[in-house]
Write an enzyme that holds these catalytic residues in place. Structure first.
Site, mmCIF file in Angstrom:
data_model
loop_
_atom_site.group_PDB
_atom_site.id
_atom_site.type_symbol
_atom_site.label_atom_id
_atom_site.label_comp_id
_atom_site.label_asym_id
_atom_site.label_seq_id
_atom_site.Cartn_x
_atom_site.Cartn_y
_atom_site.Cartn_z
ATOM 1 N N THR A 45 0.860 -1.188 0.000
ATOM 2 C CA THR A 45 0.000 0.000 0.000
ATOM 3 C C THR A 45 0.895 1.236 0.000
ATOM 4 O OG1 THR A 45 -1.776 -1.167 1.155
ATOM 5 C CG2 THR A 45 -1.807 1.236 1.267
ATOM 6 N N ILE A 65 4.770 -1.094 3.072
ATOM 7 C CA ILE A 65 4.512 0.323 2.802
ATOM 8 C C ILE A 65 5.329 0.726 1.583
ATOM 9 C CG2 ILE A 65 4.756 2.682 3.674
ATOM 10 C CD1 ILE A 65 2.535 1.163 5.093
ATOM 11 N N LYS A 66 4.635 1.180 0.545
ATOM 12 C CA LYS A 66 5.302 1.561 -0.702
ATOM 13 C C LYS A 66 5.712 3.026 -0.660
ATOM 14 C CE LYS A 66 4.273 0.131 -5.148
ATOM 15 N NZ LYS A 66 3.334 -0.140 -6.232
ATOM 16 N N ILE A 67 6.991 3.252 -0.924
ATOM 17 C CA ILE A 67 7.559 4.604 -0.857
ATOM 18 C C ILE A 67 8.437 4.828 -2.081
ATOM 19 C CG2 ILE A 67 9.084 6.125 0.484
ATOM 20 C CD1 ILE A 67 8.366 4.394 2.977
#
Length: 333
Positions: A99, A135-137
Site C-alpha cells: 500500500t 509500505i510503498k515509498i
C-alpha cells in the site's frame, strides 16, 4: 507433461499480482499483490467496487463530521480506500499487500513516516498485522531515509519508482525489505531516447534488474528484488529466478496460456562468484549519480508526478461521489 510458463515461473520466483482489481486477483491467485494510486483509481471506477467506495466515503465523512469540506473528506477516504482494497485482497492471497504512501510526500521524510504509521494503524484496526503489509515509498533519498526508520520499527517497506543502481544500493544499505525496479519504464525511456527497439536480454530494463539482483546476492544484502512494470512476457522470461516479479493480470494470463521451456536466468549462487565492484552510496554520491543518470532522473520525476496526478484525480472523483451521496434522499441506498 508440459507446464505453462507461469507454473514454471512460480517454482523459482514469487509471483505477485500488480492490480487493485479484486476479481482479477481471485482469478490468478498470486502469493502477494501490489497496488498504487493509478491502480486504486482504476479499480475505484469499476461498478463492482462501488459499494467499497461509497462505504469508505460515508465512513470518512462520519469521522470528520458533516461540516467537513468534501476535499478533506476525499483525502481521508483515499487512505481508507487503499486499506479497504488491501483488506479485501489479503482475504484472497496468502502473502502481503503493498500500500503506497501519498506520492506528494516523496521528498518529505517525516511526513512519509507519519502517513506510514497511519496506514499500519488502519490495517491493525481491521485486525491485520503489520507483517502482512508493505509500505510503498518512492526511492528518493528522503523516501529511503523514511524507510530506514520504519524498518527499525518493524514496519516493512517496498521502495518503488526505482530506476538506477544508486537508488538500489542506497535501499540495500538502509536495510529495506524489498525494492521494485521498473523494467518497462526503463525500456520506454531508451526506446524514446534512441529510437531503437530492444528485445529479450538486450532490454535495458531487464539488464538493470539483472545487475541489481546480482549485486545484492554478491554482497549478501537481505533486501529482495521485485521486478515491476512489465511491457511484455519477454521481459518476464528474461528475469525468471528473480526473488519476486509483480505482473499485471493480462500478462499473468498470457504466461498461463503458453507452454514452453522456462530456464532460470537469475541465480543467486552464480551471482556470488561474479566479479562485481562494491560501491557505497552517501547523499553526495546519490545526488551525483542521480544527476548523471538522465533516465533515472527523468523517470523518477515523471513517476512521482504521475502518481501524484492519479491521486488528485481520485480525490476529485471521491469528492464528486460524496456530493452525489449527500444529495441522495435518506434510505435511497
Amino acid at each position: 507433461m508440459s507446464q505453462s510458463l507461469l507454473a514454471q515461473l512460480r517454482k523459482m520466483t514469487t509471483v505477485v499480482a500488480d492490480t487493485g482489481d479484486i476479481q482479477a486477483i481471485e482469478k490468478v491467485r498470486p502469493q502477494d499483490a501490489t497496488t498504487n494510486p493509478s491502480l486504486i483509481t482504476a479499480a475505484a471506477g469499476m461498478p463492482a467496487y462501488q459499494k467499497i467506495v461509497d462505504d469508505t466515503l460515508l465512513d470518512a465523512k462520519k469521522q470528520l463530521g458533516d461540516s467537513a469540506p468534501s476535499d478533506k473528506v476525499a483525502k481521508l477516504a483515499f487512505e481508507n480506500l487503499a486499506v479497504a482494497f488491501g483488506k479485501q485482497i489479503l482475504a484472497i492471497i496468502p502473502g502481503r499487500v503493498s500500500t503506497e504512501v501519498d506520492a506528494r510526500l516523496s521528498y518529505d521524510t517525516e511526513a512519509t513516516i507519519k502517513q506510514a504509521h497511519a496506514i499500519i494503524e488502519k490495517y491493525q484496526k481491521q485486525g491485520i498485522g503489520r507483517e502482512r503489509v508493505l509500505i510503498k515509498i518512492a526511492s528518493t533519498w528522503e523516501g529511503i531515509r523514511a524507510a530506514e526508520q520504519l524498518e527499525k520499527e518493524g514496519i516493512h517497506c517496498n521502495l518503488t519508482l526505482l530506476f538506477g543502481m544508486h537508488q538500489a544500493v542506497a535501499c540495500a544499505e538502509a536495510g529495506v525489505t524489498l525494492i521494485s525496479p521498473f523494467v518497462g519504464r526503463i525500456l520506454d525511456w531508451y526506446k524514446k531516447d534512441t529510437g531503437k527497439d530492444y528485445v529479450g536480454a538486450d532490454d535495458p530494463g531487464v539488464q538493470s534488474v539483472t545487475r541489481i539482483y546480482n549485486y545484492f546476492k554478491k554482497f549478501g544484502y537481505k533486501t529482495v528484488v521485485m521486478g515491476a512494470s512489465f511491457r511484455n512476457t519477454g521481459e518476464i522470461i528474461e528475469l525468471a529466478g528473480c526473488d519476486l516479479l509483480t505482473i499485471s493480470p493480462k500478462l499473468l494470463e498470457e504466461l498461463d496460456a503458453k507452454e514452453a521451456e522456462l530456464p532460470r536466468k537469475l541465480d543467486a549462487e552464480k551471482a556470488k562468484g561474479m566479479e562485481i565492484e562494491r560501491i557505497t552510496v552517501d547523499k553526495a554520491t546519490f545526488d551525483k549519480m542521480h544527476a548523471e543518470d538522465r533516465m533515472a532522473h527523468d523517470k523518477l520525476k515523471e513517476g512521482i508526478e504521475g502518481f501524484s496526478e492519479a491521486l488528485e484525480n481520485l480525490e476529485k472523483l471521491l469528492a464528486k461521489r460524496l456530493e452525489e451521496l449527500s444529495a441522495e434522499p435518506v434510505g435511497a441506498k
